[in-house]
Design an enzyme around this catalytic site. Structure first.
Site, PDB file in Angstrom:
ATOM      1  N   CYS A   1       5.022   8.896   2.330  1.00 34.71           N
ATOM      2  CA  CYS A   1       5.554   8.274   1.253  1.00 34.71           C
ATOM      3  C   CYS A   1       5.996   9.311   0.256  1.00 34.71           C
ATOM      4  O   CYS A   1       6.682   9.290  -0.789  1.00 34.71           O
ATOM      5  CB  CYS A   1       4.333   7.335   0.416  1.00 34.71           C
ATOM      6  SG  CYS A   1       2.700   8.297   0.574  1.00 34.71           S
TER       7      CYS A   1
ATOM      8  N   LYS B   1      -8.693  -3.081   6.300  1.00 35.82           N
ATOM      9  CA  LYS B   1      -7.918  -3.748   7.126  1.00 35.82           C
ATOM     10  C   LYS B   1      -6.567  -2.761   7.728  1.00 35.82           C
ATOM     11  O   LYS B   1      -5.928  -2.100   6.952  1.00 35.82           O
ATOM     12  CB  LYS B   1      -7.202  -4.884   6.785  1.00 35.82           C
ATOM     13  CG  LYS B   1      -6.126  -5.689   7.767  1.00 35.82           C
ATOM     14  CD  LYS B   1      -5.123  -6.445   7.423  1.00 35.82           C
ATOM     15  CE  LYS B   1      -3.715  -5.485   7.527  1.00 35.82           C
ATOM     16  NZ  LYS B   1      -3.358  -5.337   8.495  1.00 35.82           N
TER      17      LYS B   1
ATOM     18  N   GLU C   1      -0.810   2.541  -3.633  1.00 38.85           N
ATOM     19  CA  GLU C   1       0.387   3.811  -3.561  1.00 38.85           C
ATOM     20  C   GLU C   1       1.317   3.073  -2.763  1.00 38.85           C
ATOM     21  O   GLU C   1       1.052   2.726  -1.448  1.00 38.85           O
ATOM     22  CB  GLU C   1      -0.594   4.927  -3.006  1.00 38.85           C
ATOM     23  CG  GLU C   1      -1.319   5.711  -3.953  1.00 38.85           C
ATOM     24  CD  GLU C   1      -1.187   7.212  -3.679  1.00 38.85           C
ATOM     25  OE1 GLU C   1      -1.908   7.969  -4.073  1.00 38.85           O
ATOM     26  OE2 GLU C   1      -0.512   7.699  -2.794  1.00 38.85           O
TER      27      GLU C   1
ATOM     28  N   ASP D   1      -3.335  -1.179   9.498  1.00 40.26           N
ATOM     29  CA  ASP D   1      -2.041  -1.974  10.084  1.00 40.26           C
ATOM     30  C   ASP D   1      -2.302  -2.344  11.323  1.00 40.26           C
ATOM     31  O   ASP D   1      -2.882  -1.459  12.291  1.00 40.26           O
ATOM     32  CB  ASP D   1      -0.763  -0.788   9.855  1.00 40.26           C
ATOM     33  CG  ASP D   1       0.268  -1.390   9.931  1.00 40.26           C
ATOM     34  OD1 ASP D   1       1.103  -1.558   8.872  1.00 40.26           O
ATOM     35  OD2 ASP D   1       0.799  -1.705  11.025  1.00 40.26           O
ATOM     36  N   SER D   2      -1.483  -3.333  11.878  1.00 41.92           N
ATOM     37  CA  SER D   2      -1.756  -4.035  13.095  1.00 41.92           C
ATOM     38  C   SER D   2      -1.223  -2.982  14.260  1.00 41.92           C
ATOM     39  O   SER D   2      -1.643  -2.958  15.315  1.00 41.92           O
ATOM     40  CB  SER D   2      -0.666  -5.209  13.257  1.00 41.92           C
ATOM     41  OG  SER D   2      -1.434  -6.257  12.423  1.00 41.92           O
TER      42      SER D   2
ATOM     43  N   GLY E   1       1.111   0.769   0.996  1.00 42.47           N
ATOM     44  CA  GLY E   1       2.117   0.212   1.653  1.00 42.47           C
ATOM     45  C   GLY E   1       3.392   0.048   0.883  1.00 42.47           C
ATOM     46  O   GLY E   1       3.646   0.813  -0.141  1.00 42.47           O
ATOM     47  N   SER E   2       4.202  -0.885   1.046  1.00 38.55           N
ATOM     48  CA  SER E   2       5.488  -0.900   0.596  1.00 38.55           C
ATOM     49  C   SER E   2       5.301  -1.563  -0.785  1.00 38.55           C
ATOM     50  O   SER E   2       4.537  -2.332  -1.118  1.00 38.55           O
ATOM     51  CB  SER E   2       6.294  -1.966   1.594  1.00 38.55           C
ATOM     52  OG  SER E   2       6.089  -3.056   1.508  1.00 38.55           O
TER      53      SER E   2
ATOM     54  N   TRP F   1       0.492   2.246   8.292  1.00 39.90           N
ATOM     55  CA  TRP F   1       0.435   2.614   9.648  1.00 39.90           C
ATOM     56  C   TRP F   1       0.977   4.241   9.778  1.00 39.90           C
ATOM     57  O   TRP F   1       0.574   5.017  10.709  1.00 39.90           O
ATOM     58  CB  TRP F   1       1.529   2.162  10.618  1.00 39.90           C
ATOM     59  CG  TRP F   1       2.897   1.835  10.079  1.00 39.90           C
ATOM     60  CD1 TRP F   1       3.211   0.614   9.545  1.00 39.90           C
ATOM     61  CD2 TRP F   1       3.853   2.613   9.920  1.00 39.90           C
ATOM     62  NE1 TRP F   1       4.562   0.673   9.101  1.00 39.90           N
ATOM     63  CE2 TRP F   1       4.900   2.178   9.213  1.00 39.90           C
ATOM     64  CE3 TRP F   1       4.128   4.092  10.120  1.00 39.90           C
ATOM     65  CZ2 TRP F   1       6.096   2.725   8.707  1.00 39.90           C
ATOM     66  CZ3 TRP F   1       5.296   4.840   9.738  1.00 39.90           C
ATOM     67  CH2 TRP F   1       6.213   4.173   9.047  1.00 39.90           C
ATOM     68  N   ASN F   2       1.246   4.930   8.629  1.00 39.66           N
ATOM     69  CA  ASN F   2       1.705   6.104   8.812  1.00 39.66           C
ATOM     70  C   ASN F   2       0.820   7.400   8.701  1.00 39.66           C
ATOM     71  O   ASN F   2       0.947   8.394   9.411  1.00 39.66           O
ATOM     72  CB  ASN F   2       2.929   6.244   7.699  1.00 39.66           C
ATOM     73  CG  ASN F   2       2.682   6.307   6.419  1.00 39.66           C
ATOM     74  OD1 ASN F   2       1.715   5.621   6.298  1.00 39.66           O
ATOM     75  ND2 ASN F   2       3.120   6.974   5.297  1.00 39.66           N
TER      76      ASN F   2
ATOM     77  N   GLU G   1      14.390   3.469  -0.456  1.00 38.44           N
ATOM     78  CA  GLU G   1      13.622   4.381   0.576  1.00 38.44           C
ATOM     79  C   GLU G   1      14.157   4.496   1.867  1.00 38.44           C
ATOM     80  O   GLU G   1      14.209   3.008   2.650  1.00 38.44           O
ATOM     81  CB  GLU G   1      12.259   4.055   0.247  1.00 38.44           C
ATOM     82  CG  GLU G   1      11.304   5.033   0.982  1.00 38.44           C
ATOM     83  CD  GLU G   1       9.811   4.435   0.929  1.00 38.44           C
ATOM     84  OE1 GLU G   1       9.460   3.160   1.118  1.00 38.44           O
ATOM     85  OE2 GLU G   1       8.976   5.149   0.749  1.00 38.44           O
TER      86      GLU G   1
END
Ligand code: NAP
Length: 517
Positions: free
Chosen positions: A288, A181, A254, A183-184, A232-233, A157-158, A386
């Site tokens: 990130c 896809k 990433e 992020d929601s 993502g994470s 989402w970022n 993080e």
């Protein structure tokens, strides 16, 4: 200036690839600055992904047969449309994520840079090239690049436009189709990005954006695609890597970062302090590659800290759709909770807040002040974990060696920043750092914007690279075609059979004198 009107979001939601039969529930997306609804998107299902992949396979066969230059031309037209509609794209990004205008601009510029680099470099990078054959004269060898097929992209989402549509660009130019896809929390950014690609002439079925939860839509993509790109994470990335491993498909990712900045004596402290504000608090630290650890040599620590705190205090926090703020909002309650928790944990264990430290509900529901800590120790959560928010810690160090050791004392390895007495001293420090990118005399942006160079993480920060030749070629299957001429590996008719193998060995031994062996 304000968020786009409801009609815009209705138009964008119609671009979601929801093509399996049946009704869908919808998810309402709120303006982050205010919490007011912007619009809604249909929630995709695994059947929608299956349909999207089927259609993508048909479209991909035709697309891959087109010359690279034709595919690149679509992306060049796309770049021009991104430039033309940049304000609209920034409006959508800000409405959905709550980032400051300049951070939204950085994201749009990232799309422009990616479109330019890959459309210009792809014809050269993807053209078949000759390599020396096993035996000179007898073998003519060339490497060609076939596309993977259908690439799956799962985005966070970022930077929701860049990490969905931006990552699609090299995959498409390499001749693939993409099923992405978002992020929601941020489907509209991806849909606004894909709208312009369709307008640039990209066949609709070639890039499908399927909104929906990771556990449903994401899972279906991983199970059906031929290659997966994930941002993502680290935790989610590990799970997806395992599933790709079971299917034996390629994967790149990433992931998170706990990025250090080193400031040594002799560095320009005014510049370093100002740049550190951008490096730490761009997109409210939800980046990130942003900086969360500052290692400053003792001799200059007090002066740097004073200048840095002054610069942080001068940064304007707030909600605005113009360039009048420096730091925007966090995206969600979950992010606000995580940042608050890291600050509370550190202060309860003895860390000192030099500035910030509190949420700002007066500015909007999800604002948190840019926060600088000192006295952070190993037992505090923000020492290693993080934060992914506007929280940075200053650590005084006795020497450059200690700075490098501390900077490398992490499982992550994404980005680092170095400020030293000279550019060459900065480069020497950079060479010792365990990080996929290092910026000398800046925080992160030039490394991110240098799309001709690979970008990605070491350690738990990632697998593979985006950008640069690697960022394109990972979406291909190299194929080596070796043509045998004149003689094959059987002995010629008149050649004594028992001398043939020693003869081949003599040639192999002599090959070392030829170039390229
Ligand atoms: P996340 O939970 O890993 O989510 C990222 C994406 O993965 C979302 O689209 C999510 O879908 C999807 N997803 C989650 N679980 C899934 C599953 N089991 N199967 C398939 N897809 C799944 O990441 P986050 O916590 O929201 O994002 C922040 C993290 O991303 C931070 O750690 C940050 O460092 C990292 N990040 C890294 C970079 C980079 O370039 N290195 C860039 C941005 C963010 P839903 O949420 O819609 O369910």
């Amino acid at each position: 200036m304000s968020a786009p009107e409801a009609g815009v979001f209705e138009r964008l939601s119609a671009l979601a690839a929801i093509d399996a039969p049946g009704d869908r529930q919808r998810k309402t997306i709120a303006e982050t600055f205010t919490g007011k609804p912007l619009g809604s998107v249909p929630i995709g299902t695994s059947e929608d992904v299956a349909v999207a992949i089927d259609k993508a396979r048909v479209a991909q066969a035709e697309w891959a047969a087109r010359p690279v230059t034709e595919r690149a031309a679509v992306v060049q037209r796309y770049r021009a449309l991104v430039v033309e509609h940049r304000h609209f794209l920034m409006d959508v990004l800000q409405a959905e994520t709550g980032k400051a205008r300049w951070a939204a601009q950085e994201e749009v510029m990232g799309l422009m840079f990616a479109a330019r680099y890959f459309s210009e470099a792809a014809p050269r990078l993807l053209s078949p090239h000759k390599v020396p054959g096993a035996f000179p004269v007898l073998n003519r060898a060339a490497v060609r690049y076939q596309s993977k097929g259908v690439v799956g992209i799962i985005a966070p989402w970022n930077y929701p436009m860049l990490l969905s549509i931006g990552d699609s660009i090299p995959a498409l130019i390499a001749g693939n189709a993409v099923v992405a896809k978002p992020d929601s929390q941020t489907p509209f950014a991806a849909l606004a990005g894909v709208e312009l690609l369709y307008r640039a002439g990209l066949p609709r079925d070639l890039l499908a954006v399927v909104p929906g939860p990771g556990t449903v839509v994401g899972t279906a993509i991983v199970e059906g695609c031929d290659y997966l790109m994930f941002t993502g994470s680290s935790e989610t990335g590990r799970g997806l890597a395992e599933r790709c491993g079971r299917r034996l498909i390629g994967f790149s990712a990433e992931l998170g970062g706990k990025n250090p900045m080193i400031v040594t004596k002799g560095a320009d402290l005014n510049k370093a302090a100002k740049a550190a504000v951008r490096a730490c608090f761009s997109n409210a630290g939800q980046l990130c590659i942003s900086i969360e650890r500052l290692y400053v040599e003792q001799e200059v620590e007090a002066e740097f800290t004073e200048k840095f705190i002054a610069a942080v205090n001068a940064a304007r926090l707030g909600a605005s759709y113009d360039y009048s703020t420096d730091i925007g909002s966090l995206i969600s309650e979950a992010q606000l909770e995580k940042v608050s928790k890291h600050v509370a944990d550190a202060t309860s264990k003895g860390a000192k807040v030099l500035t910030g430290g509190a949420s700002r509900p007066d500015l909007g529901p999800l604002f948190f002040e840019p926060t600088v800590l000192t006295g952070v120790t190993e037992e505090m959560e923000c020492f290693r974990d993080e934060t992914f928010g506007p929280l940075v810690s200053i650590y005084p160090v006795d020497s450059i060696e200690e700075a490098v050791r501390s900077a490398n004392d992490t499982d992550y390895g994404l980005n680092a920043s170095v400020w030293a007495a000279s550019k060459s001293a900065g480069e020497r420090i950079a060479a010792q750092l365990h990080a996929g990118t290092v910026c000398v005399d800046e925080g992160y942006a030039p490394a991110w914007g240098t799309t001709a160079a690979p970008m990605g993480g070491m350690g738990i920060s990632g697998v593979g690279r985006r950008h640069g030749p690697q960022g394109l070629l990972k979406y291909t299957e190299p194929q080596s075609v070796v043509v045998t001429r004149y003689l094959n590996l059987d002995p010629p008719r008149l050649f004594p059979r028992d001398l043939w193998q020693p003869f081949l060995m003599a040639i192999a031994r002599g090959l070392r004198h030829l170039p390229g062996r």
